[in-house]
Each structure stands twice: as structure tokens, then as C-alpha cells.
Design a protein around this motif. Sequence first.
Motif, PDB file in Angstrom:
ATOM      1  N   ASP A 281       0.799  -1.226   0.000  1.00 38.32           N
ATOM      2  CA  ASP A 281       0.000   0.000   0.000  1.00 38.32           C
ATOM      3  C   ASP A 281       0.831   1.275   0.000  1.00 38.32           C
ATOM      4  OD1 ASP A 281       0.891   0.128   2.674  1.00 38.32           O
ATOM      5  OD2 ASP A 281      -0.959  -0.741   3.445  1.00 38.32           O
ATOM      6  N   HIS A 282       2.162   1.151  -0.111  1.00 33.11           N
ATOM      7  CA  HIS A 282       3.018   2.331  -0.229  1.00 33.11           C
ATOM      8  C   HIS A 282       4.152   2.051  -1.215  1.00 33.11           C
ATOM      9  CE1 HIS A 282       0.997   3.717   3.416  1.00 33.11           C
ATOM     10  NE2 HIS A 282       1.555   4.904   3.236  1.00 33.11           N
ATOM     11  N   LEU A 283       4.455   3.046  -2.037  1.00 31.00           N
ATOM     12  CA  LEU A 283       5.594   2.986  -2.946  1.00 31.00           C
ATOM     13  C   LEU A 283       6.669   3.925  -2.412  1.00 31.00           C
ATOM     14  CD1 LEU A 283       6.744   2.015  -5.752  1.00 31.00           C
ATOM     15  CD2 LEU A 283       5.818   4.153  -6.683  1.00 31.00           C
ATOM     16  N   CYS A 284       7.836   3.392  -2.110  1.00 33.90           N
ATOM     17  CA  CYS A 284       8.930   4.163  -1.511  1.00 33.90           C
ATOM     18  C   CYS A 284      10.032   4.403  -2.533  1.00 33.90           C
ATOM     19  CB  CYS A 284       9.507   3.429  -0.302  1.00 33.90           C
ATOM     20  SG  CYS A 284       8.287   3.073   0.987  1.00 33.90           S
ATOM     21  N   ARG A 285      10.624   5.586  -2.479  1.00 33.63           N
ATOM     22  CA  ARG A 285      11.719   5.928  -3.378  1.00 33.63           C
ATOM     23  C   ARG A 285      12.875   6.503  -2.566  1.00 33.63           C
ATOM     24  NH1 ARG A 285       7.192   7.842  -6.512  1.00 33.63           N
ATOM     25  NH2 ARG A 285       6.957   6.680  -8.454  1.00 33.63           N
ATOM     26  N   VAL A 286      14.070   6.147  -2.950  1.00 33.87           N
ATOM     27  CA  VAL A 286      15.279   6.694  -2.338  1.00 33.87           C
ATOM     28  C   VAL A 286      16.083   7.374  -3.430  1.00 33.87           C
ATOM     29  CG1 VAL A 286      17.421   6.185  -1.115  1.00 33.87           C
ATOM     30  CG2 VAL A 286      15.339   4.901  -0.574  1.00 33.87           C
ATOM     31  N   GLY A 287      16.376   8.641  -3.226  1.00 35.49           N
ATOM     32  CA  GLY A 287      17.156   9.370  -4.215  1.00 35.49           C
ATOM     33  C   GLY A 287      16.350  10.482  -4.848  1.00 35.49           C
ATOM     34  N   PRO A 288      16.977  11.222  -5.770  1.00 37.84           N
ATOM     35  CA  PRO A 288      16.326  12.349  -6.440  1.00 37.84           C
ATOM     36  C   PRO A 288      15.296  11.862  -7.455  1.00 37.84           C
ATOM     37  CG  PRO A 288      18.482  11.949  -7.373  1.00 37.84           C
ATOM     38  CD  PRO A 288      18.356  11.015  -6.210  1.00 37.84           C
ATOM     39  N   PRO A 289      14.620  12.772  -8.168  1.00 38.12           N
ATOM     40  CA  PRO A 289      13.680  12.355  -9.222  1.00 38.12           C
ATOM     41  C   PRO A 289      14.354  11.365 -10.165  1.00 38.12           C
ATOM     42  CG  PRO A 289      13.490  14.698  -8.851  1.00 38.12           C
ATOM     43  CD  PRO A 289      14.655  14.239  -8.012  1.00 38.12           C
ATOM     44  N   GLY A 290      13.593  10.330 -10.556  1.00 38.00           N
ATOM     45  CA  GLY A 290      14.225   9.244 -11.279  1.00 38.00           C
ATOM     46  C   GLY A 290      14.983   8.388 -10.287  1.00 38.00           C
ATOM     47  N   ALA A 291      14.331   8.103  -9.141  1.00 48.71           N
ATOM     48  CA  ALA A 291      15.003   7.454  -8.014  1.00 48.71           C
ATOM     49  C   ALA A 291      15.692   6.176  -8.432  1.00 48.71           C
ATOM     50  CB  ALA A 291      13.983   7.161  -6.912  1.00 48.71           C
ATOM     51  N   ALA A 292      16.881   5.955  -7.860  1.00 50.07           N
ATOM     52  CA  ALA A 292      17.645   4.768  -8.201  1.00 50.07           C
ATOM     53  C   ALA A 292      17.100   3.530  -7.508  1.00 50.07           C
ATOM     54  CB  ALA A 292      19.117   4.970  -7.823  1.00 50.07           C
ATOM     55  N   LEU A 293      16.445   3.706  -6.368  1.00 50.29           N
ATOM     56  CA  LEU A 293      15.906   2.553  -5.633  1.00 50.29           C
ATOM     57  C   LEU A 293      14.437   2.790  -5.349  1.00 50.29           C
ATOM     58  CD1 LEU A 293      16.701  -0.171  -4.340  1.00 50.29           C
ATOM     59  CD2 LEU A 293      16.916   1.046  -2.184  1.00 50.29           C
ATOM     60  N   THR A 294      13.602   1.904  -5.854  1.00 52.94           N
ATOM     61  CA  THR A 294      12.160   1.966  -5.638  1.00 52.94           C
ATOM     62  C   THR A 294      11.715   0.633  -5.074  1.00 52.94           C
ATOM     63  OG1 THR A 294      11.887   3.477  -7.512  1.00 52.94           O
ATOM     64  CG2 THR A 294       9.920   2.341  -6.719  1.00 52.94           C
ATOM     65  N   PHE A 295      10.903   0.655  -4.017  1.00 51.95           N
ATOM     66  CA  PHE A 295      10.427  -0.605  -3.449  1.00 51.95           C
ATOM     67  C   PHE A 295       9.033  -0.405  -2.853  1.00 51.95           C
ATOM     68  CE2 PHE A 295      13.060   1.528  -0.318  1.00 51.95           C
ATOM     69  CZ  PHE A 295      12.308   1.492   0.851  1.00 51.95           C
ATOM     70  N   LEU A 296       8.356  -1.506  -2.622  1.00 49.44           N
ATOM     71  CA  LEU A 296       6.991  -1.517  -2.120  1.00 49.44           C
ATOM     72  C   LEU A 296       6.949  -2.031  -0.687  1.00 49.44           C
ATOM     73  CD1 LEU A 296       5.525  -3.144  -5.326  1.00 49.44           C
ATOM     74  CD2 LEU A 296       5.000  -0.792  -4.595  1.00 49.44           C
ATOM     75  N   VAL A 297       6.088  -1.459   0.143  1.00 50.36           N
ATOM     76  CA  VAL A 297       5.915  -1.923   1.516  1.00 50.36           C
ATOM     77  C   VAL A 297       4.435  -1.964   1.844  1.00 50.36           C
ATOM     78  CG1 VAL A 297       8.124  -0.962   2.264  1.00 50.36           C
ATOM     79  CG2 VAL A 297       6.044   0.389   2.560  1.00 50.36           C
TER      80      VAL A 297
END
Length: 424
Positions: free
Chosen positions: A405-421
Amino acid sequence: MRQAIFLTAALGCAGLAYAQLPPPPFSSRTGPPTGLSVPQQSMRPAEPAVLPSSILAEKAPPTATVRENLITFDPGQVELQWRDNHWQLVAGDVVLKDFGRRQAEGREVQRLIRELGLNQLGTVGTPLPVMEYWLAGGRAPRGTAPGLRLSPLDLSALRVERFQNQWCLRDGPRVLFNFGSHAEEAEQALAIIRRYGFTHIGQVGGSPPAMTLFVSNPDRAAPPPLTAPASFVPRTSGPASGPRERADAPFSASTGRLTPAAHPERPSDLADTTDYVPFDWRQVQVRRDGQDWKLTFGSYTLANFGADERAARQALAAVRHYRFNQHCLVGRPTPVFSYFMVNGRAPHGLMFGLGAVPFRPEALTVRQVGGSWVIGDAVQTLIDFGDHEEGARQTLQVIQRHRFDHLCRVGPPGAALTFLVRAR
């Protein structure tokens, strides 16, 4: 009634004394603790006591008959909850810590418990605890983590000593804990430290500390490094549909997607288009490769952050926080999306300070927008798959199956790491 205090310079105790610990853990069935901190109370009157000489002279580890007051809990169930105007760290129906209104420190302690795999809390002192210690699987925790301030212990200098009718546990000139008139509790604390081979004492937070933690040999905490092969043979949820390929496709920092790797062509299998790459979260590290900062496990690249070292280290903190151990790649022969799992299950909770986009999985659909296939709801687009319709549909099945139910991003726009929790 008494309270854990430290001897001041006026009492002749040199060195920095550690602050008083918070109230003891309790069961919610008996009700919450009173007050935001331990109430100020006078110490119990001194009692005439003679400390056995064996306490001061003992150098060998104590026997297994040391009394311990331990609470065992599941670190995966530890949550920070707002109850009765207090931030409390709970595991099931047991309250482990009460932080008052210090939410940030509570989240630091929650993160540390998960990172170090702590599952037991012990206390020494009655009626209020004077010393606390944490264990991982019945053993001393190993390692350190951001936010934990460590100070070494001189085990040969640890001793119980009476001064001005107060029994203290000292480390040379430094007073660690003051047990008032209770010599037996000071002896118990010394025996516990020696029993588990604690070599360092650490604190989290300000004064009083939100957490006191003993660890053993933090500099030698990491297990021997694993020998990672040049490429992994991914595990799949179904039979192979052709020759196995390298699973070393890194993320692109500019697009936030997996960079195409040199995969041999093979028949498409829409019933099973996900590869599962196992890894050990404890062995993941940030490594500089030329001008790029990468998140790696051996030779396997989990993410490439380009020149953004800060984002790479934040991603490492996320991996350790959730204890990811499966990298799941959607799409063949070229992955079009990836997510992480923990022992085959969805990661739970939201890491403090991490950017996350909430959504309702049942409201998501796959649709075409401007020539691209996307996953989104009526108000937002979550993931853009370009011309990969099947990859989008497979990812939607994954999201709804695991109830992310959440999409998480680490990094600037065009995030290098995207994961779901899953937060709920």
C-alpha cells in the motif's frame, strides 16, 4: 523507594556517569506507567551490609545461576505507538519502552532493535530498574549502527565498590550504575556483564538516554564475508523456460529502472515472469565504482546512484531497516520493475524519514496514458512501464497479491531505488 542516580564529583567519583534508565517494561494488561519519566524519589536508607570479598576479587566469568529478569519478544512485531499522550515501543501486548513525547528517539530505538535482531530485554534493580541490557538470541548483540554512541568497557577494571553507603558498579574511575544500598543488585549486574562478555556500552538519544545497550566486540561483529559468484542463478516460482541468464542488471539512476542486461533470448512465460535473487542483507554495502556509488552484495548490484553518495547510504539504511533478503525482478528477458521481500513476505511499516506514496491496492488499474502503460488510480500514476503492458499487469498482480500500500523511493527524481511496503 529509590531511584538510580550516579555519584557526583562531590562524592569523589571521577568520570562521566551514565544517566538514569526509563521505567521497566510492563504488560498492557496491568496498565501504562505513570508519568513521562521516573519520578524523583528519595533513595532508600542505607542498610548495614558487608560486601563479600569475592565480589571485588572475582575475575572469572560467573556461573549459570545468575538471576535474570528477561522479557522475550518478536523483533518483527515491535511497533512505536501513540498511547495516552506517550510514544511507546510495544511488542504484542507488552510495552518495552516509554519515550514520553520523544518520537524521533523512539523510532531510533525501533530501528536499532530490528538492525541488530534484538529479541530479549533484561533489567536489574527493584522496584525501579537501574540497568537495562538487550540480547539477540540469548547472546550479546554484535555490531553497531548509526545513532548508537559506544564506549569501551575495561572488563579487568569492573568492580563493585561501596562509597558513602552507596553500592556502585564502576569501570575504573567511571561510575556506570549506582544501586543505592543494594549490594546484591550491583553484584548481579557485574555477573551479567561478565556472563555475556559485553565489551562496550552504548546509548541512544539525549539525557536521560532513550536506550542503553551493551554489545560485544562491535569492530569484529561482521561474519566472514560471503564469496559471491560472478553471477547468480535466480530462483523462480515455476519451472525454467530456457537457459538461465545473469541476474546482474543494475538500476539506472537516471530512469529508476533496471538497465537491460545481456540476456539470451528465450520463450516468454507470462504465467511466471519473476526471478527471485536471494542475498544477505548483512553483507550489503555501499561501494564506489569509478564515478558511481552503488549498493552491492558481492558482485551483484542492487542499485546504482551515480554521484549521489548520500542517497546510496540512505538506501543501505533502508535495506538494513527492513532486512530485505530477496530481490524480485519482474519481466523477461529484460526486467521492467523490481521489488524486495523479506523471507518471502512483504516488508512491513514505514521507515522514518523515507519518502513514500500511499495508495489503495484495490483501486489500482493498468491503463495506457500517452502511449505508455502505467499503474495508477483515479488521481495519480504510480509506475510507468513504457510499452511493457505485460510487465505492468504482472506488477499489478504482485501488488494486489501481497497487499502493498506504499511505494517508496530513495534518491532524487528518477530514483535509483524503488520498493513496495505494506503499512497497514
